[in-house]
Scaffold this active site. Structure first.
Site, mmCIF file in Angstrom:
data_model
loop_
_atom_site.group_PDB
_atom_site.id
_atom_site.type_symbol
_atom_site.label_atom_id
_atom_site.label_comp_id
_atom_site.label_asym_id
_atom_site.label_seq_id
_atom_site.Cartn_x
_atom_site.Cartn_y
_atom_site.Cartn_z
ATOM 1 N NE ARG A 58 28.730 37.898 53.102
ATOM 2 C CZ ARG A 58 28.707 39.227 52.966
ATOM 3 N NH1 ARG A 58 28.820 39.832 54.065
ATOM 4 N NH2 ARG A 58 28.638 39.591 51.793
ATOM 5 C CD GLU A 95 24.510 49.811 40.184
ATOM 6 O OE1 GLU A 95 23.347 50.667 39.994
ATOM 7 O OE2 GLU A 95 24.829 49.439 41.468
#
Lengths: 170, 170
Positions: A58, A95
């Site tokens: 994007r 994460e």
């Protein structure tokens, strides 16, 4: 023009518990799209820039339109294995586990001034890695720009010391 | 300006025997990048267009800059699982096996006129699938534009009946 109206919340994407900020309604609306790019461009008007580096995928959409508006070159930062020529790679932590992005070795010459662009600032890991890549090639990082910032994820802290600008903050 | 000079051959990418056309030198050069987008835009000046649909990932770079220049919206066509909202999917055949692309169900309203954009026309499979997605949503396909066409792969034959334009033919 209230550009935030064109950002849509998608619950549980890409995984349960995450509310994804979908910018496709903004891109689809020609006035909202042009206004967003214009606002970003105004922020950097008068800044000396050699090129805009956009982060896959994007970041390509925002970065390319911004490069054309500011009349700079465009450099793609991509997932490993996607760029065809010689590359350098920067890993960053997620994460759980790590990911990486790459840049062509000849994308930047020493002294080039680069603006790094992505669609969204979350934890800042990808942008941090992009900044490292630019500096490893001798580039000067003029700033990092985002269309959207998720302030509660404190990505700005991970980008401390950089000139960060985001158009829409949630 | 000889834009072909900015396209670099990369032998054996992504696999042995393939000569990859690398457009990053063109993107990096601000004059070459602006000239390429300007030439594409001139071809469609005066054409009624609602939006440009760009195919992930390099089609985002060309399509987004072109959408801004032609003052249309921009629609991303993406690999499966990447778009966050409700999608429709179109499969297409590769040399071995199949792949697919998706579009958001609300990306196009009936009667919208869409220009499909990708960086490179090879066998035409991805563009063919993109055209199907646009029509399945009721869109009218105004044309298909490429920066580069590899004529020896005969992608135009797979796109027979469509208005195909490519800027640089090899």
């Amino acid at each position: 023009m209230d550009l935030k109206k064109f950002i849509r919340d998608i619950p549980d994407f890409p995984k349960p518990g995450i509310i994804f900020k979908d910018l496709t309604p903004l891109l689809k609306d020609r006035d909202a799209f042009a206004t967003a790019i214009d606002h970003l461009a105004r922020h950097y008007q008068g800044t000396r820039l050699t090129a805009i580096a956009g982060i896959e995928s994007r970041g390509f959409i925002i970065g390319s339109a911004l490069a054309l508006t500011l009349r700079t070159g465009f450099l793609p930062l991509r997932k490993p294995g996607k760029l065809p020529y010689k590359t350098i790679r920067q890993e960053y932590s997620l994460e759980y586990g790590t990911d990486a992005i790459e840049i062509h070795q000849d994308a930047i010459a020493p002294g080039d001034r680069i603006l790094l662009v992505d669609d969204l600032l979350a934890t800042g890991g990808t942008a941090r890695a992009g900044a490292e890549l630019i500096r490893r090639l001798g580039g000067e990082l003029a700033g990092i720009a985002f269309l959207i910032e998720l302030a509660f994820l404190k990505g700005r802290e991970r980008l401390a010391g950089e000139q960060v600008f985001s158009l829409l903050t949630f």
